[in-house]
Design a protein around this motif. Structure first.
Motif, PDB file in Angstrom:
ATOM      1  N   GLY A  93       0.889  -1.413   0.104  1.00 41.05           N
ATOM      2  CA  GLY A  93      -0.086   0.121   0.042  1.00 41.05           C
ATOM      3  C   GLY A  93       0.891   1.151  -0.048  1.00 41.05           C
ATOM      4  O   GLY A  93       1.806   1.324  -0.840  1.00 41.05           O
ATOM      5  N   PRO A  94       0.462   2.097   0.783  1.00 41.35           N
ATOM      6  CA  PRO A  94       1.505   3.451   1.022  1.00 41.35           C
ATOM      7  C   PRO A  94       2.491   3.409   1.698  1.00 41.35           C
ATOM      8  O   PRO A  94       3.456   4.007   1.673  1.00 41.35           O
ATOM      9  CB  PRO A  94       0.403   4.489   1.441  1.00 41.35           C
ATOM     10  N   LEU A  95       2.602   2.069   2.327  1.00 40.86           N
ATOM     11  CA  LEU A  95       4.273   1.849   2.948  1.00 40.86           C
ATOM     12  C   LEU A  95       5.171   1.213   2.001  1.00 40.86           C
ATOM     13  O   LEU A  95       5.161   0.332   1.531  1.00 40.86           O
ATOM     14  CB  LEU A  95       3.928   0.764   4.247  1.00 40.86           C
ATOM     15  N   ALA A  96       6.429   2.166   2.159  1.00 42.87           N
ATOM     16  CA  ALA A  96       7.735   1.545   1.375  1.00 42.87           C
ATOM     17  C   ALA A  96       8.686   1.036   2.393  1.00 42.87           C
ATOM     18  O   ALA A  96       8.827   1.410   3.301  1.00 42.87           O
ATOM     19  CB  ALA A  96       8.104   2.692   0.808  1.00 42.87           C
ATOM     20  N   ILE A  97       9.032  -0.240   1.771  1.00 38.39           N
ATOM     21  CA  ILE A  97       9.794  -1.096   2.760  1.00 38.39           C
ATOM     22  C   ILE A  97      11.197  -0.973   1.689  1.00 38.39           C
ATOM     23  O   ILE A  97      11.271  -1.123   0.726  1.00 38.39           O
ATOM     24  CB  ILE A  97       9.185  -2.580   2.783  1.00 38.39           C
ATOM     25  N   GLY A  98      12.195  -0.797   2.637  1.00 40.41           N
ATOM     26  CA  GLY A  98      13.620  -0.768   1.990  1.00 40.41           C
ATOM     27  C   GLY A  98      14.606  -1.439   2.955  1.00 40.41           C
ATOM     28  O   GLY A  98      14.287  -2.098   4.117  1.00 40.41           O
TER      29      GLY A  98
END
Length: 129
Positions: free
Chosen positions: A106-111
């Motif tokens: 969704g709107p959460l970016a994971i890095g």
């Protein structure tokens, strides 16, 4: 060497001979009397004259064809290069490895380390090599 020879000739023609210089090969000339002393201004003028002459000779030579033509990529080439770069399947471990596999929910970016499962999924799907 060529420039030094021209400089000696110019100084000789100005009326002053540097120490150890020989006269240019020419017909014998009557001795006009004592030669004037070699000064900084005479040397400076002779050097400038030689440099100007060299510049004129260099400018009068035709330029090679490669220096006359400017190679410019047209728009079609730029579009092709961009399409080729986009079509290339990236390596999974490089910076652009996940450009076809989103690493977010969704709107959460994971890095960072948390994106490792997304790398495995991208490899299984064939989105990267």
């Amino acid at each position: 060497m060529k420039m030094a020879r021209k400089l000696v000739t110019l100084i000789w023609l100005c009326g002053a001979a540097p120490a150890g210089a020989q006269a240019p090969e020419a017909a014998p000339v009557q001795d006009p009397g004592p030669a004037p002393q070699l000064t900084q201004t005479m040397i400076r003028d002779a050097v400038r004259a030689v440099l100007e002459e060299e510049a004129q000779v260099r400018d009068s030579l035709p330029q090679p064809a490669m220096q006359q033509v400017t190679i410019r990529a047209d728009r079609k080439y730029e579009q092709f290069a961009a399409a080729f770069a986009e079509a290339k399947v990236p390596d999974c471990l490089h910076a652009d490895g996940l450009k076809r596999q989103p690493t977010g929910i969704g709107p959460l970016a994971i890095g960072g380390v948390y994106a490792l499962p997304f790398m495995a999924i991208a490899k299984l799907r064939g989105k990267c090599n």
